[in-house]
Design a protein around this motif. Structure first.
Motif, PDB file in Angstrom:
ATOM      1  N   GLY A 148       0.814  -1.213   0.000  1.00 39.94           N
ATOM      2  CA  GLY A 148       0.000   0.000   0.000  1.00 39.94           C
ATOM      3  C   GLY A 148       0.841   1.252   0.000  1.00 39.94           C
ATOM      4  O   GLY A 148       2.037   1.226  -0.302  1.00 39.94           O
ATOM      5  N   GLU A 149       0.200   2.344   0.345  1.00 41.23           N
ATOM      6  CA  GLU A 149       0.873   3.637   0.390  1.00 41.23           C
ATOM      7  C   GLU A 149       1.479   3.862   1.776  1.00 41.23           C
ATOM      8  O   GLU A 149       0.801   3.711   2.792  1.00 41.23           O
ATOM      9  N   PHE A 150       2.751   4.223   1.783  1.00 41.90           N
ATOM     10  CA  PHE A 150       3.446   4.500   3.029  1.00 41.90           C
ATOM     11  C   PHE A 150       3.939   5.950   3.004  1.00 41.90           C
ATOM     12  O   PHE A 150       4.530   6.400   2.012  1.00 41.90           O
ATOM     13  N   LYS A 151       3.686   6.651   4.088  1.00 44.69           N
ATOM     14  CA  LYS A 151       4.007   8.068   4.172  1.00 44.69           C
ATOM     15  C   LYS A 151       5.463   8.258   4.576  1.00 44.69           C
ATOM     16  O   LYS A 151       5.970   7.594   5.476  1.00 44.69           O
ATOM     17  N   VAL A 152       6.142   9.167   3.879  1.00 43.27           N
ATOM     18  CA  VAL A 152       7.488   9.564   4.276  1.00 43.27           C
ATOM     19  C   VAL A 152       7.335  10.512   5.466  1.00 43.27           C
ATOM     20  O   VAL A 152       6.752  11.585   5.340  1.00 43.27           O
ATOM     21  N   VAL A 153       7.819  10.094   6.619  1.00 39.22           N
ATOM     22  CA  VAL A 153       7.612  10.841   7.860  1.00 39.22           C
ATOM     23  C   VAL A 153       8.142  12.272   7.732  1.00 39.22           C
ATOM     24  O   VAL A 153       9.161  12.525   7.075  1.00 39.22           O
ATOM     25  N   SER A 154       7.420  13.195   8.343  1.00 30.58           N
ATOM     26  CA  SER A 154       7.727  14.633   8.327  1.00 30.58           C
ATOM     27  C   SER A 154       7.425  15.283   6.988  1.00 30.58           C
ATOM     28  O   SER A 154       7.862  16.404   6.716  1.00 30.58           O
ATOM     29  N   THR A 155       6.720  14.564   6.114  1.00 32.54           N
ATOM     30  CA  THR A 155       6.269  15.127   4.838  1.00 32.54           C
ATOM     31  C   THR A 155       4.814  14.702   4.640  1.00 32.54           C
ATOM     32  O   THR A 155       4.256  13.955   5.432  1.00 32.54           O
ATOM     33  N   THR A 156       4.224  15.176   3.561  1.00 29.59           N
ATOM     34  CA  THR A 156       2.885  14.722   3.180  1.00 29.59           C
ATOM     35  C   THR A 156       2.951  13.735   2.012  1.00 29.59           C
ATOM     36  O   THR A 156       1.931  13.344   1.468  1.00 29.59           O
ATOM     37  N   GLU A 157       4.156  13.327   1.637  1.00 24.25           N
ATOM     38  CA  GLU A 157       4.374  12.501   0.448  1.00 24.25           C
ATOM     39  C   GLU A 157       4.224  11.020   0.763  1.00 24.25           C
ATOM     40  O   GLU A 157       4.567  10.547   1.851  1.00 24.25           O
ATOM     41  N   MET A 158       3.746  10.266  -0.221  1.00 21.70           N
ATOM     42  CA  MET A 158       3.550   8.826  -0.106  1.00 21.70           C
ATOM     43  C   MET A 158       4.376   8.096  -1.167  1.00 21.70           C
ATOM     44  O   MET A 158       4.607   8.623  -2.258  1.00 21.70           O
ATOM     45  N   ILE A 159       4.801   6.873  -0.833  1.00 26.45           N
ATOM     46  CA  ILE A 159       5.366   5.979  -1.844  1.00 26.45           C
ATOM     47  C   ILE A 159       4.630   4.642  -1.771  1.00 26.45           C
ATOM     48  O   ILE A 159       4.165   4.239  -0.711  1.00 26.45           O
ATOM     49  N   ASN A 160       4.529   3.982  -2.910  1.00 24.23           N
ATOM     50  CA  ASN A 160       3.832   2.707  -2.995  1.00 24.23           C
ATOM     51  C   ASN A 160       4.837   1.574  -2.806  1.00 24.23           C
ATOM     52  O   ASN A 160       5.821   1.481  -3.544  1.00 24.23           O
ATOM     53  N   VAL A 161       4.590   0.728  -1.797  1.00 24.14           N
ATOM     54  CA  VAL A 161       5.513  -0.350  -1.455  1.00 24.14           C
ATOM     55  C   VAL A 161       4.732  -1.659  -1.349  1.00 24.14           C
ATOM     56  O   VAL A 161       3.634  -1.695  -0.790  1.00 24.14           O
ATOM     57  N   GLU A 162       5.313  -2.727  -1.867  1.00 29.38           N
ATOM     58  CA  GLU A 162       4.691  -4.052  -1.766  1.00 29.38           C
ATOM     59  C   GLU A 162       5.755  -5.096  -1.460  1.00 29.38           C
ATOM     60  O   GLU A 162       6.790  -5.156  -2.134  1.00 29.38           O
TER      61      GLU A 162
END
Length: 206
Positions: free
Chosen positions: A134-148
């Motif tokens: 799923g989508e995981f948030k980069v801490v201290s940002t509002t950005e997400m990356i998709n990881v499986e």
């Protein structure tokens, strides 16, 4: 007595340091065999001539990052994928894979460091993500990356990543859009560097 604070760098700091001086694309090309040099050059030219320079730049950056971390050998499988290896005694061990999915996306594979990244407070799971995808948030940002997460039991694994899983090994697959932000690209690169610490290329603790 007051507790002494550790001055040991965190796994995230060590990972970032490992990719601080990323090789340039000319240096990457020089490390390839003659056949691979032609393939890599054609790959970039095809993107640039196809009016997709952003995709070309992302592909170049990621290949350079991975080769900076895994300097032993890279194998290009036509225009579709790249496999990266470190030395393993008399043999070599695959540690990364890069797949060119098309003009809109590049997929990156490295060893499974998802739990380590969460423990180090580098990533946090979004509400819609499971423990494995799923989508995981980069801490201290509002950005997400998709990881499986993937392993030897995952279905429809491509040949270029099969050697990274099985025998109780797992990997993570990360999808980066061509229009990925600097935060998203940097997060994927950091996870790749963290996986090299797991492989013993560097030793630290979170």
């Amino acid at each position: 007595m007051p507790q002494k604070l550790s001055t040991k760098p965190s796994v995230v700091q060590s990972a970032r340091e490992a990719i601080k001086n990323r090789m340039n694309f000319d240096a990457f090309i020089e490390k390839l065999g003659a056949k691979e040099r032609v393939i890599a050059s054609k790959h970039v030219s095809s993107d640039e001539e196809g009016f997709n320079p952003q995709h070309a730049e992302l592909w170049k950056r990621l290949t350079c990052t991975m080769m900076t971390l895994a300097t032993h050998f890279a194998k290009l499988n036509g225009q579709q994928s790249v496999q990266f290896y470190i030395a393993d005694g008399k043999y070599r061990k695959q540690v990364f894979a890069l797949e060119d999915v098309g003009p809109e996306q590049i997929t990156v594979y490295c060893a499974d460091v998802l739990d380590d990244a969460i423990k180090a407070k580098f990533l946090e799971k979004s509400k819609n993500a499971s423990d494995d995808a799923g989508e995981f948030k980069v801490v201290s940002t509002t950005e997400m990356i998709n990881v499986e997460r993937i392993d030897g039991a995952s279905s429809n694994l491509a040949d270029f990543c099969k050697h990274m899983v099985g025998w109780n090994r797992r990997a993570i697959r990360m999808n980066l859009p061509t229009a990925a932000t600097e935060t998203q690209i940097s997060a994927v690169e950091t996870l790749c560097a963290m996986s090299m610490i797991q492989h013993g290329a560097a030793k630290t603790e979170a």
